[in-house]
Design a protein around this motif. Structure first.
Motif, PDB file in Angstrom:
ATOM      1  N   ALA A   1       0.825  -1.210   0.000  1.00 26.81           N
ATOM      2  CA  ALA A   1       0.000   0.000   0.000  1.00 26.81           C
ATOM      3  C   ALA A   1       0.855   1.254   0.000  1.00 26.81           C
ATOM      4  O   ALA A   1       0.584   2.215  -0.739  1.00 26.81           O
ATOM      5  N   GLU A   2       1.909   1.260   0.828  1.00 28.82           N
ATOM      6  CA  GLU A   2       2.777   2.439   0.872  1.00 28.82           C
ATOM      7  C   GLU A   2       3.551   2.606  -0.428  1.00 28.82           C
ATOM      8  O   GLU A   2       3.704   3.725  -0.944  1.00 28.82           O
ATOM      9  N   ILE A   3       4.021   1.491  -0.970  1.00 30.44           N
ATOM     10  CA  ILE A   3       4.781   1.557  -2.231  1.00 30.44           C
ATOM     11  C   ILE A   3       3.874   1.990  -3.378  1.00 30.44           C
ATOM     12  O   ILE A   3       4.249   2.828  -4.210  1.00 30.44           O
ATOM     13  N   GLU A   4       2.662   1.456  -3.421  1.00 30.25           N
ATOM     14  CA  GLU A   4       1.742   1.776  -4.515  1.00 30.25           C
ATOM     15  C   GLU A   4       1.355   3.252  -4.486  1.00 30.25           C
ATOM     16  O   GLU A   4       1.179   3.877  -5.546  1.00 30.25           O
ATOM     17  N   ALA A   5       1.253   3.832  -3.296  1.00 28.71           N
ATOM     18  CA  ALA A   5       0.917   5.252  -3.189  1.00 28.71           C
ATOM     19  C   ALA A   5       2.035   6.132  -3.732  1.00 28.71           C
ATOM     20  O   ALA A   5       1.783   7.200  -4.304  1.00 28.71           O
ATOM     21  N   ALA A   6       3.276   5.684  -3.574  1.00 26.90           N
ATOM     22  CA  ALA A   6       4.419   6.495  -4.005  1.00 26.90           C
ATOM     23  C   ALA A   6       4.915   6.126  -5.396  1.00 26.90           C
ATOM     24  O   ALA A   6       5.506   6.954  -6.086  1.00 26.90           O
ATOM     25  N   CYS A   7       4.656   4.883  -5.803  1.00 28.20           N
ATOM     26  CA  CYS A   7       5.212   4.386  -7.066  1.00 28.20           C
ATOM     27  C   CYS A   7       4.212   3.415  -7.693  1.00 28.20           C
ATOM     28  O   CYS A   7       4.429   2.210  -7.717  1.00 28.20           O
ATOM     29  N   PRO A   8       3.072   3.926  -8.182  1.00 28.12           N
ATOM     30  CA  PRO A   8       1.982   3.054  -8.635  1.00 28.12           C
ATOM     31  C   PRO A   8       2.322   2.223  -9.870  1.00 28.12           C
ATOM     32  O   PRO A   8       2.965   2.708 -10.799  1.00 28.12           O
ATOM     33  N   GLY A   9       1.891   0.957  -9.807  1.00 31.27           N
ATOM     34  CA  GLY A   9       1.975   0.085 -10.978  1.00 31.27           C
ATOM     35  C   GLY A   9       3.346  -0.393 -11.356  1.00 31.27           C
ATOM     36  O   GLY A   9       3.531  -0.891 -12.475  1.00 31.27           O
ATOM     37  N   LYS A  10       4.317  -0.293 -10.474  1.00 33.01           N
ATOM     38  CA  LYS A  10       5.694  -0.635 -10.831  1.00 33.01           C
ATOM     39  C   LYS A  10       6.255  -1.830 -10.067  1.00 33.01           C
ATOM     40  O   LYS A  10       7.104  -2.559 -10.589  1.00 33.01           O
ATOM     41  N   VAL A  11       5.832  -2.014  -8.830  1.00 36.71           N
ATOM     42  CA  VAL A  11       6.477  -2.988  -7.936  1.00 36.71           C
ATOM     43  C   VAL A  11       5.567  -4.195  -7.732  1.00 36.71           C
ATOM     44  O   VAL A  11       4.433  -4.065  -7.275  1.00 36.71           O
ATOM     45  N   SER A  12       6.076  -5.369  -8.058  1.00 34.52           N
ATOM     46  CA  SER A  12       5.265  -6.578  -7.949  1.00 34.52           C
ATOM     47  C   SER A  12       5.166  -7.045  -6.501  1.00 34.52           C
ATOM     48  O   SER A  12       6.056  -6.818  -5.680  1.00 34.52           O
ATOM     49  N   CYS A  13       4.067  -7.718  -6.213  1.00 31.64           N
ATOM     50  CA  CYS A  13       3.901  -8.327  -4.894  1.00 31.64           C
ATOM     51  C   CYS A  13       4.914  -9.450  -4.692  1.00 31.64           C
ATOM     52  O   CYS A  13       5.384  -9.687  -3.576  1.00 31.64           O
ATOM     53  N   ALA A  14       5.253 -10.138  -5.764  1.00 29.49           N
ATOM     54  CA  ALA A  14       6.243 -11.222  -5.691  1.00 29.49           C
ATOM     55  C   ALA A  14       7.587 -10.695  -5.211  1.00 29.49           C
ATOM     56  O   ALA A  14       8.269 -11.331  -4.389  1.00 29.49           O
ATOM     57  N   ASP A  15       7.998  -9.528  -5.693  1.00 31.04           N
ATOM     58  CA  ASP A  15       9.259  -8.937  -5.247  1.00 31.04           C
ATOM     59  C   ASP A  15       9.185  -8.493  -3.794  1.00 31.04           C
ATOM     60  O   ASP A  15      10.159  -8.604  -3.041  1.00 31.04           O
ATOM     61  N   ILE A  16       8.029  -7.993  -3.375  1.00 32.04           N
ATOM     62  CA  ILE A  16       7.870  -7.571  -1.979  1.00 32.04           C
ATOM     63  C   ILE A  16       8.014  -8.776  -1.052  1.00 32.04           C
ATOM     64  O   ILE A  16       8.658  -8.695   0.002  1.00 32.04           O
ATOM     65  N   VAL A  17       7.457  -9.918  -1.446  1.00 36.41           N
ATOM     66  CA  VAL A  17       7.613 -11.143  -0.651  1.00 36.41           C
ATOM     67  C   VAL A  17       9.084 -11.529  -0.558  1.00 36.41           C
ATOM     68  O   VAL A  17       9.580 -11.899   0.517  1.00 36.41           O
ATOM     69  N   ALA A  18       9.804 -11.444  -1.671  1.00 36.67           N
ATOM     70  CA  ALA A  18      11.223 -11.796  -1.681  1.00 36.67           C
ATOM     71  C   ALA A  18      12.044 -10.846  -0.818  1.00 36.67           C
ATOM     72  O   ALA A  18      12.916 -11.276  -0.041  1.00 36.67           O
ATOM     73  N   PHE A  19      11.778  -9.537  -0.930  1.00 33.15           N
ATOM     74  CA  PHE A  19      12.490  -8.559  -0.095  1.00 33.15           C
ATOM     75  C   PHE A  19      12.188  -8.789   1.386  1.00 33.15           C
ATOM     76  O   PHE A  19      13.068  -8.692   2.237  1.00 33.15           O
ATOM     77  N   ALA A  20      10.928  -9.072   1.689  1.00 29.86           N
ATOM     78  CA  ALA A  20      10.532  -9.262   3.089  1.00 29.86           C
ATOM     79  C   ALA A  20      11.223 -10.471   3.698  1.00 29.86           C
ATOM     80  O   ALA A  20      11.657 -10.436   4.863  1.00 29.86           O
ATOM     81  N   ALA A  21      11.359 -11.548   2.937  1.00 27.09           N
ATOM     82  CA  ALA A  21      12.052 -12.740   3.430  1.00 27.09           C
ATOM     83  C   ALA A  21      13.529 -12.447   3.653  1.00 27.09           C
ATOM     84  O   ALA A  21      14.127 -12.897   4.645  1.00 27.09           O
TER      85      ALA A  21
END
Length: 352
Positions: free
Chosen positions: A133-153
């Motif tokens: 949600a925070e990323i989409e507000a600042a950088c819409p349509g660019k960052v995949s959820c799959a990458d967020i899962v990988a970064f979080a791990a």
């Protein structure tokens, strides 16, 4: 001490039959305080620093946003985020399909998160939602959820190891559009798996036996339901080599539940909130929960690698874990042709 060193040298000679990874093991004896970024897996489109120039606002640091949200959680949630990455990548690849609540108008199709190995124990969805949600507000349509899962791990591994595990996670994944609970059991290694089954199931994902042994070290964190190990690991049906005193302790904890309650126990009784090499010491001491844990000593070369990971505190395993996490993050990637960048992580984008 001399005998131990000779055993490890013998292990290095034997590892060729287990591991197909490039490079040797000798470079892990003297780790440097700051390691260079891990290269992207061969043959993929992933790249370290993928989002540096992707957002219209240059000041948006995508990875820092994810790290902030992970840091705000406790050790239990961080352990859940590591497991979330594993369970995502092993079913349809690292495509965020584990996050979907729904993906089809057909209500008979149940998504992955409700599969038997995932529900209700899988955790971390809210952390991914908040970061997205925070990323989409600042950088819409660019960052995949799959990458967020990988970064979080990656970030959870860092915090759980007190900075001992620190690596660059390549990015550029696309989100999948299909998620099926029916595909979880055939793809996720079960806790009752033997060594050969584990090797095959990891091999099917492009990971070798060394990767499997290394990634099993994630069992040094998190909790497990008693139902996942009591049937094949505890008396009266016990055919395992579990330490008797340890087995008695587990029996007491699991039987103390109220009727219909499935108790949980720590996977690592020694340092349950620390991602470290204690797991391998527990394996050697026969104080682990699962058949799949105990199986690591049933193969000669695997047993020697377990001993090496247990003895070299903790750098050998930490560095191999970093590489294995990156390698796992390259499983069955989606592209723009068969994936998307979701607006929210719990449902696929609307289609015209």
């Amino acid at each position: 001490m001399a005998t131990s060193k000779l055993a490890v040298l013998a292990l290095f000679a034997l590892l060729g039959s287990v591991s197909c990874q490039a490079g040797g093991y000798y470079d892990y004896y003297y780790p440097t305080p700051q390691r260079p970024p891990t290269p992207s897996p061969a043959g993929t489109h992933l790249k370290v620093g993928y989002y540096r120039n992707k957002c219209a606002a240059a000041y948006v640091d995508v990875e820092a946003i994810v790290k902030k949200h992970v840091k705000a959680t406790d050790a239990g949630m961080q352990a859940g985020l590591v497991r979330l990455f594993f369970h995502d990548c092993f079913v349809r690849g690292c495509d965020g399909s584990i996050l979907l609540d729904t993906f089809s108008n057909d209500t008979s199709l149940t998504p992955e998160k409700f599969g038997v190995p995932n529900f209700p124990s899988l955790r971390g969805f809210e952390v991914i939602d908040a970061a997205k949600a925070e990323i989409e507000a600042a950088c819409p349509g660019k960052v995949s959820c799959a990458d967020i899962v990988a970064f979080a791990a990656r970030d959870a591994s860092y915090f759980l190891s007190a900075g001992g595990i620190s690596f660059a996670m390549p990015a550029g994944r696309y989100d999948g559009t299909v998620s099926l609970a029916s595909e979880t059991l055939p793809n996720l290694p079960p806790p009752f798996a033997g060594f050969d089954q584990l090797v095959k199931m990891f091999g099917d994902k492009g990971l070798d036996a060394s990767d499997m042994i290394t990634l099993s070290g994630a069992h040094s964190i998190g909790r497990s339901h008693c139902s996942s190990f009591t049937r094949d690991r505890l008396p009266p049906s016990n055919t395992s080599d579990m330490d008797p005193a340890f087995a008695a302790t587990l029996q007491a904890k699991c039987r103390s539940a109220n009727a219909g309650t499935d108790n949980t126990v720590m996977q690592d009784f020694k340092s349950p909130d620390v991602l470290d090499n204690q797991y391998y010491k527990n394996v050697l001491a026969h104080k682990v929960l699962f058949t799949s844990d105990a199986a690591l000593t049933t193969n000669f070369t695997s047993n020697n690698l377990v001993r090496a990971y247990a003895d070299f505190v903790p750098y050998l395993w930490q560095q191999k874990f970093e590489k294995a996490m990156v390698k796992m993050g390259g499983i069955q990637l989606k592209t723009a042709d068969n994936g998307e960048i979701r607006k929210t992580c719990r449902k696929v984008n609307n289609r015209t």
